[in-house]
Design a protein around this motif. Structure first.
Motif, PDB file in Angstrom:
ATOM      1  N   LEU A  75      40.987 123.345  -6.139  1.00 15.78           N
ATOM      2  CA  LEU A  75      39.916 122.700  -6.905  1.00 15.78           C
ATOM      3  C   LEU A  75      38.775 123.689  -7.136  1.00 15.78           C
ATOM      4  O   LEU A  75      37.758 123.715  -6.444  1.00 15.78           O
ATOM      5  CB  LEU A  75      39.428 121.447  -6.172  1.00 15.78           C
ATOM      6  CG  LEU A  75      40.518 120.430  -5.806  1.00 15.78           C
ATOM      7  CD1 LEU A  75      39.904 119.190  -5.179  1.00 15.78           C
ATOM      8  CD2 LEU A  75      41.379 120.073  -7.004  1.00 15.78           C
ATOM      9  N   PHE A  76      38.984 124.526  -8.128  1.00 17.98           N
ATOM     10  CA  PHE A  76      38.060 125.601  -8.474  1.00 17.98           C
ATOM     11  C   PHE A  76      37.986 125.652 -10.001  1.00 17.98           C
ATOM     12  O   PHE A  76      39.016 125.507 -10.675  1.00 17.98           O
ATOM     13  CB  PHE A  76      38.571 126.922  -7.899  1.00 17.98           C
ATOM     14  CG  PHE A  76      37.700 128.118  -8.186  1.00 17.98           C
ATOM     15  CD1 PHE A  76      36.420 128.195  -7.657  1.00 17.98           C
ATOM     16  CD2 PHE A  76      38.154 129.163  -8.969  1.00 17.98           C
ATOM     17  CE1 PHE A  76      35.608 129.295  -7.908  1.00 17.98           C
ATOM     18  CE2 PHE A  76      37.356 130.268  -9.222  1.00 17.98           C
ATOM     19  CZ  PHE A  76      36.072 130.334  -8.690  1.00 17.98           C
ATOM     20  N   GLY A 101      41.740 122.253  -1.047  1.00 16.55           N
ATOM     21  CA  GLY A 101      40.343 122.621  -0.870  1.00 16.55           C
ATOM     22  C   GLY A 101      39.597 122.756  -2.180  1.00 16.55           C
ATOM     23  O   GLY A 101      40.173 123.122  -3.213  1.00 16.55           O
ATOM     24  N   ALA A 102      38.318 122.419  -2.154  1.00 14.76           N
ATOM     25  CA  ALA A 102      37.421 122.647  -3.277  1.00 14.76           C
ATOM     26  C   ALA A 102      36.572 123.866  -2.969  1.00 14.76           C
ATOM     27  O   ALA A 102      36.146 124.067  -1.829  1.00 14.76           O
ATOM     28  CB  ALA A 102      36.535 121.431  -3.518  1.00 14.76           C
ATOM     29  N   GLN A 103      36.324 124.668  -3.982  1.00 11.83           N
ATOM     30  CA  GLN A 103      35.576 125.913  -3.795  1.00 11.83           C
ATOM     31  C   GLN A 103      34.375 125.944  -4.726  1.00 11.83           C
ATOM     32  O   GLN A 103      34.518 125.800  -5.941  1.00 11.83           O
ATOM     33  CB  GLN A 103      36.478 127.113  -4.083  1.00 11.83           C
ATOM     34  CG  GLN A 103      35.795 128.458  -3.896  1.00 11.83           C
ATOM     35  CD  GLN A 103      36.761 129.613  -4.070  1.00 11.83           C
ATOM     36  OE1 GLN A 103      37.969 129.416  -4.172  1.00 11.83           O
ATOM     37  NE2 GLN A 103      36.244 130.823  -4.094  1.00 11.83           N
ATOM     38  N   SER A 104      33.196 126.125  -4.137  1.00 11.59           N
ATOM     39  CA  SER A 104      31.974 126.154  -4.924  1.00 11.59           C
ATOM     40  C   SER A 104      30.902 126.918  -4.159  1.00 11.59           C
ATOM     41  O   SER A 104      31.039 127.177  -2.962  1.00 11.59           O
ATOM     42  CB  SER A 104      31.500 124.719  -5.202  1.00 11.59           C
ATOM     43  OG  SER A 104      30.295 124.713  -5.927  1.00 11.59           O
ATOM     44  N   SER A 105      29.835 127.250  -4.847  1.00  5.45           N
ATOM     45  CA  SER A 105      28.717 127.950  -4.199  1.00  5.45           C
ATOM     46  C   SER A 105      27.687 126.973  -3.643  1.00  5.45           C
ATOM     47  O   SER A 105      26.680 127.385  -3.068  1.00  5.45           O
ATOM     48  CB  SER A 105      28.036 128.896  -5.195  1.00  5.45           C
ATOM     49  OG  SER A 105      27.541 128.169  -6.308  1.00  5.45           O
ATOM     50  N   THR A 138      35.580 118.595   0.194  1.00  2.66           N
ATOM     51  CA  THR A 138      36.688 118.316  -0.723  1.00  2.66           C
ATOM     52  C   THR A 138      36.908 116.815  -0.836  1.00  2.66           C
ATOM     53  O   THR A 138      37.212 116.297  -1.921  1.00  2.66           O
ATOM     54  CB  THR A 138      37.975 119.011  -0.245  1.00  2.66           C
ATOM     55  OG1 THR A 138      37.725 120.405  -0.064  1.00  2.66           O
ATOM     56  CG2 THR A 138      39.092 118.841  -1.260  1.00  2.66           C
ATOM     57  N   GLN A 139      36.769 116.117   0.272  1.00  4.51           N
ATOM     58  CA  GLN A 139      36.881 114.660   0.237  1.00  4.51           C
ATOM     59  C   GLN A 139      35.845 114.064  -0.713  1.00  4.51           C
ATOM     60  O   GLN A 139      36.145 113.141  -1.486  1.00  4.51           O
ATOM     61  CB  GLN A 139      36.699 114.106   1.657  1.00  4.51           C
ATOM     62  CG  GLN A 139      36.942 112.610   1.788  1.00  4.51           C
ATOM     63  CD  GLN A 139      36.856 112.152   3.241  1.00  4.51           C
ATOM     64  OE1 GLN A 139      36.031 112.657   4.004  1.00  4.51           O
ATOM     65  NE2 GLN A 139      37.694 111.211   3.625  1.00  4.51           N
TER      66      GLN A 139
END
Length: 366
Positions: A75-76, A101-105, A138-139
């Motif tokens: 999830l990017f 997984g979600a990836q963010s800053s 991510t949830q």
């Protein structure tokens, strides 16, 4: 149980003399991905398994009982998993997915995803009993999209030791002689603080030079070419690395260090054999530190984004955020390794993880 595996794979098939970047592509662009799949498969029982994606989805439907997805930071914003969504739909089998997984800053759950990835989320939500995600963030990202059949599990690589757990051997710092480092210059742009992350990554490399530490690459193409030593791009890679450290380390020192101390492993067992020879491991690569912990070697993750920090916090792993770190000091990092917290958290999470696998129709190894 006959399983068809999507996402990360536990091993690759490489030709003799194959270009290292070609081998890297077979891992999904990151050698750490193999630990995800290895960790997942080490804990379940199956009669047959394949990850040959050349098999037509209709044949997958006929030959296998379910699709298992060993997931990563899918999830990017720049990733498109529409192809995987198509494959799952055409195979039309139950799905179990772990490690999404979600990836963010930052921790805003309203992240932008490509249409194909949005459809992938919808497809797995319909076919999985529960989606195993890396951390609470991510949830939240999935809940923002109306997906609630979700359970926070962390990464499958965390559980590969089984009921025995993780046992770190902490010694006085004075006995720490041989260290290994990991980092990625590629992730600076999507970190919590780009300028600070750049300085800290430079600090990790510089510390590696000073300690004559081994750098273990996972996705860093220039470093992987250096580790391979047989490619024609070695000198170009040395110039690139020297330029990155130009204000901190003399070029001759960078070249001498990188020539002898940069490594890459395309085989998990080879990686395991080497990692246990170090006294301490640190850096910004989650799996580069995870594999050390699995062999009882103290390690700490320097977290630069939501992907790593959220998961480390949930799993009780030794970590420090770049927000709270001002310099790279080996002794200070070593002092942050909290073995009791990790051990207690593992004992708490392992039975929960096993129940999650069973809930998703998987058979757990005794």
């Amino acid at each position: 149980m006959k399983i068809f595996l999507l996402g990360a794979t536990p091993s690759i098939s490489a030709e003799v003399g194959e270009d290292p970047i070609s081998k890297l592509a077979k891992t999904g662009g990151n050698t750490g991905n193999q630990l995800i799949a290895r960790g997942l498969l080490d804990r379940i029982v199956y009669d047959d398994i394949s990850w040959d994606h050349r098999i037509d989805p209709k044949a997958v439907h006929e030959r296998f009982d379910m699709i298992v997805v060993a997931a990563a930071n899918f999830l990017f914003p720049k990733f498109d998993f529409g192809g995987m969504a198509d494959y799952i739909e055409r195979a039309d089998l139950p799905v179990a997915i772990v490690g999404l997984g979600a990836q963010s800053s930052n921790y805003d759950p309203n992240i932008s995803l490509m249409p194909g990835t949005e459809r992938f989320v919808k497809v797995i939500a319909e076919r999985a009993v529960s989606i195993g995600v890396r951390g609470p963030y991510t949830q939240d990202v999935l809940a923002h999209r109306g997906v609630h059949n979700v359970m926070v599990t962390g990464c499958p690589s965390y559980y590969m030791g089984g009921p025995g757990g993780i046992s770190i051997k902490l010694r006085p710092f004075e006995e720490i002689k041989r260290i290994s480092i990991n980092a990625s210059r590629d992730v600076i742009v999507h970190s919590f603080d780009k300028d600070k992350m750049r300085r800290l990554v430079q600090g990790i490399y510089s510390t590696g030079v000073a300690w004559k530490a081994d750098f273990i690459a996972q996705s860093e193409q220039s470093e992987i070419r250096l580790a391979d030593k047989q490619t024609k791009a070695v000198d170009e890679s040395l110039k690139e690395l020297s330029a990155f450290l130009a204000d901190m380390v003399p070029e001759a020192d960078v070249r001498n260090w990188a020539t002898d101390h940069v490594r890459v492993f395309f085989d998990v067992d080879d990686w395991f054999s080497v990692i246990k020879t170090y006294d301490f491991v640190f850096g910004s690569r989650f799996h580069g530190c995870m594999i050390a912990l699995q062999r009882g070697v103290p390690a700490i993750v320097i977290c630069h984004d939501t992907r790593t920090e959220d998961m480390c916090r949930f799993l009780g792993m030794p970590y420090v955020s770049i927000v709270d770190l001002n310099r790279i000091s080996v002794d200070e990092l070593y002092a942050l390794v909290d073995a009791p917290t990790l051990n207690a958290r593992y004992a708490e999470l392992y039975p929960i993880y096993c129940n999650f696998l069973k809930m998703n129709r998987l058979v757990v190894k005794a």
